[in-house]
Structures are given as structure tokens and as C-alpha cells.
Design an enzyme around this catalytic site. Structure first.
Site, PDB file in Angstrom:
ATOM      1  N   GLU A   1       0.841  -1.192   0.000  1.00 46.38           N
ATOM      2  CA  GLU A   1       0.000   0.000   0.000  1.00 46.38           C
ATOM      3  C   GLU A   1       0.881   1.248   0.000  1.00 46.38           C
ATOM      4  OE1 GLU A   1      -2.760  -0.135   3.236  1.00 46.38           O
ATOM      5  OE2 GLU A   1      -3.595  -2.094   2.642  1.00 46.38           O
TER       6      GLU A   1
ATOM      7  N   GLY B   1       4.944  -0.532   2.539  1.00 46.15           N
ATOM      8  CA  GLY B   1       5.805  -1.179   1.560  1.00 46.15           C
ATOM      9  C   GLY B   1       6.628  -2.247   2.252  1.00 46.15           C
TER      10      GLY B   1
ATOM     11  N   GLY C   1      31.029   2.696 -23.808  1.00 47.45           N
ATOM     12  CA  GLY C   1      31.107   4.144 -24.042  1.00 47.45           C
ATOM     13  C   GLY C   1      29.764   4.728 -24.441  1.00 47.45           C
TER      14      GLY C   1
ATOM     15  N   GLU D   1      10.276  -7.006  -3.910  1.00 45.83           N
ATOM     16  CA  GLU D   1      10.332  -8.254  -3.148  1.00 45.83           C
ATOM     17  C   GLU D   1      11.428  -8.228  -2.087  1.00 45.83           C
ATOM     18  OE1 GLU D   1       9.533 -12.000  -4.815  1.00 45.83           O
ATOM     19  OE2 GLU D   1       8.584 -11.199  -6.619  1.00 45.83           O
TER      20      GLU D   1
ATOM     21  N   GLU E   1      17.829  -2.833   2.027  1.00 47.86           N
ATOM     22  CA  GLU E   1      17.838  -2.529   3.457  1.00 47.86           C
ATOM     23  C   GLU E   1      17.109  -3.612   4.264  1.00 47.86           C
ATOM     24  OE1 GLU E   1      18.945   0.638   1.065  1.00 47.86           O
ATOM     25  OE2 GLU E   1      16.996  -0.369   0.987  1.00 47.86           O
TER      26      GLU E   1
END
Length: 389
Positions: free
Chosen positions: A130, A134, A339, A363, A367
Site C-alpha cells: 500500500e 511497503g 562508451g 520483493e 535494506e
């Protein structure tokens, strides 16, 4: 200690490798052309045609139980297959799949939801995240109140994969605020024609999630998935169903990216020499190769633990964390080797750059994985000596 593949594993992997090279990779130039023209890169019909072609060779329901017509392959073999599919940026996966929690359906629900989903006749989505919930799923606010033989759902979900395409959703709502996640969250099977709405969320990559809005959406009590109040346990089972498969796909992407970069380095000449002769380029290749090999074994170790019936959550968190970080470092180096051309949309490098960034978020963010790993170690649930400890 045996690191070799069985004959079945090798043959299955090789078939998928050939399928990717023969059927999927030839689509890539057209996919890139369409995307440069701001068109969908690949259509649902094209993906369905690929799935049907694979099914004719028996590739259907990679990890779906055999009783439901699947191949019921091991976690190790599934990770090898996912790595091969990761060699192309075309978002293909084999058919015959259903979310693992749908197997908790009762007999009627299996006929109405599970079996048609496996067959590809229905499309589902998993709706728990929501705007304010999270990583912290305990903060969900969507509610369901009892009204006669129905439950009435109100709330909003966000970043729901497949939310725009799904014709039904597994939506999680609070049914007892006093209990919360400890017996007060329930999972409902809600058909789209019950009245919930979806809205596409534009992202920097090709992942196209949706926001789902539930405004007095009525769902019959018979559509409770599992048991009343036990939805949070189902949600945790869904989230932990196979985190090792996400970095497994990244393994394949990094292998392909490195192959493209090494080919370019051999052919690109500056100041009279191929840039492959430059130490700066060689170190990028060397560092990436070491990190890729480490990621490969983290993934396979986690998958092996799944197959052994071990608690693999710690190993999967490590593979997910390392995979997200290192895949992003590797794609950055491979773009640098290319490059200016790597930065253009003529090549798929920048596309992979955007796609792989998602691996560090969905998923379970980096952290959250670090939090899980540290807690496991500090509380003694895991050892720094690893699985062999």
C-alpha cells in the site's frame, strides 16, 4: 562435495539455452525498435505464442506440482533455467504457473481460480503493498467488514505487478483491527468484475505495476483464501517463495552483458590498440567475473538448501542482496566499456541498466535484506560459518 550437474540438469539447461538463442534473442532488435518508437516492445500474443511453442516440447509449469500438469523441477534446476532466460531482456517465462498461495485454495476455488490460472485462461495478481505499507507490511490499512454473507473491502494497493492485466486478485485486508497481523488479516479472492479498479504506474523500466482501488467492493465469504484471519502468514509464504530466482535471472543478464562487452572490447580500437588490451578495461572484466561467480554460487547454494528441505531464508536474503548490488555494478561497468554506444537505445545495455535497478527494490529492498541477515546472525539463527559450519 560434487559441483557437477546431473545429466537431466545439463540436458534441461541446454534445451532452454537453445530455446532462448533460437526463439527469443532474434526478437530483440524488433523489441528495441518498437520501444524507440514508444510502442510496447513485445505483445501478450507474442509471449503466448512462445509459451505454446515451449509447451509442445514439454516445458510447462517449471515448478508446478506434477498432479497439476507441471514439471515439478527442483529449485536448483529452476535457478539454472531462470539464468538462461535472463540472457535476453525479452520478459519471457514458461507457462503453467500459479502463485504458490493459490494452492491453499479449497476444491471449488481450485476449479474457479487455480486450475484456470495454471492453464493460462485466468490472470492473477498479489495485492498487499500500500502507499503507506511497503517494506513494513504490518502497516496495511485496507479493511474488510462483514455484511451478511459478504465482506466489503475498502482501501488502496500500489505497485502491484500484473495489476492492470489481472482478472482477479489475492487482496489482503484487515478483518479484525484488534488482532492486526496476529490473526486479523485475511486474504480474499476478488474478481475484477466485483468492482475494483486499476491504474497503470509508469516506471523507469519496463516493469508496469498498477495501483488498485477498492471502494465498497463486495466479496462472498466463500472467496476467503485459506482461513479467516490467517492472511498474513500466507503473505509471508508468498514473499519468501523463491527469492533465489530473482538473482538467478540477474546471473544470466550479467553473463550476457559481459559477453557483449568483451566482444566490443576486442573490436573497439583506440590509439592503435583494442581497448581489451587496456588495464582499465581488463580490471572491469576481472572484477565483474569474480563477482558474477560469487553470485552464481550464492544462488545455487540457496536453491540447494530449498531442495534439501532446509530453512533457506537466510541464504536467499544473501543471494538477493548481493545479486541486486553486484548486478547493478556489473551493468554499469559494461555500459562504461561500450562508451557512448552503451548509453544509446540502439543497444540493450541501457535497458538492462534500468531493469536491473529494480532488483534492489522489489520483493524486499536491500535494506530489508540487510536487516534480515543481521538479525539472523545476531540472534543466532544463522552462523558466519555458513551452511557448512
Amino acid at each position: 562435495m560434487d559441483f557437477s550437474l546431473t545429466d537431466e540438469e545439463r540436458q534441461t539447461r541446454d534445451w532452454v539455452r537453445n530455446f532462448v538463442q533460437r526463439e527469443i534473442m532474434p526478437m530483440e532488435p524488433e523489441v528495441l525498435r518498437r520501444e524507440r518508437a514508444h510502442q510496447p516492445g513485445v505483445t501478450a500474443d507474442e509471449l503466448a505464442e512462445l509459451r505454446d511453442k515451449a509447451r509442445r516440447f514439454g516445458f510447462w509449469g517449471i515448478q508446478t506440482p506434477a498432479e497439476y500438469g507441471g514439471m515439478d523441477l527442483s529449485a536448483v534446476l529452476a535457478s539454472l533455467i531462470e539464468a538462461e532466460l535472463g540472457h535476453s531482456f525479452v520478459p519471457f517465462r514458461f507457462g503453467g504457473y500459479a502463485d504458490n498461495i493459490l494452492f491453499h485454495a479449497d476444491d471449488r476455488q481450485k476449479q474457479e481460480y487455480l486450475l484456470p490460472t495454471i492453464e493460462g485462461d485466468r490472470v492473477s495478481c498479489f495485492a498487499i503493498t500500500e502507499p503507506g505499507a511497503g517494506s513494513d507490511l504490518t502497516a496495511i490499512r485496507t479493511t474488510a467488514r462483514k455484511d451478511g454473507s459478504d465482506w466489503v473491502i475498502n482501501g488502496e494497493k500500489t505497485f502491484i505487478t500484473g495489476g492492470d492485466e489481472a482478472d482477479f486478485t489475492m487482496v489482503f485486508a484487515i478483518t479484525d483491527p484488534a488482532l492486526g497481523i496476529n490473526g486479523g488479516v485475511t486474504c480474499f479472492l476478488a474478481d475484477r468484475d466485483a468492482g475494483w479498479k486499476s491504474e497503470h504506474i509508469d516506471t523507469m523500466g519496463q516493469w508496469g505495476p498498477a495501483a488498485l482501488v477498492f471502494d465498497e467492493v463486495r466479496v462472498p465469504e466463500r472467496n476467503i483464501l485459506g482461513e479467516l484471519g490467517q492472511g498474513f502468514a500466507l503473505a509471508m509464504q508468498w514473499i519468501g517463495r523463491g527469492r533465489y530466482l530473482l538473482p538467478a535471472r540477474a546471473v544470466g543478464a550479467c553473463e550476457r552483458l559481459m559477453e557483449l562487452a568483451m566482444q566490443h572490447a576486442r573490436n573497439r580500437v583506440t590509439f592503435g590498440q583494442p581497448i581489451a588490451d587496456r588495464q582499465a578495461i581488463q580490471w572491469m572484466i576481472a572484477d565483474s567475473a569474480v563477482e558474477l561467480e560469487a553470485l552464481r554460487w550464492l544462488v545455487l547454494s540457496a536453491a540447494w538448501q530449498v531442495d534439501q528441505g532446509m530453512d533457506s531464508r537466510h541464504a536467499q536474503s544473501m543471494a538477493k542482496l548481493f545479486g541486486g548490488i553486484k548486478a547493478n555494478e556489473i551493468v554499469d561497468r559494461m555500459l562504461q566499456i561500450h562508451g557512448g554506444m552503451g548509453y544509446t537505445r540502439e543497444l540493450p545495455i541501457e535497458r538492462w541498466y534500468r531493469e536491473l535497478r529494480l532488483l534492489r527494490i522489489y520483493e524486499g529492498t536491500d535494506e530489508i535484506q540487510r536487516r534480515t541477515i543481521a538479525r539472523n546472525l545476531l540472534k543466532g539463527h544463522a552462523s558466519v560459518r555458513g551452511v557448512l559450519g
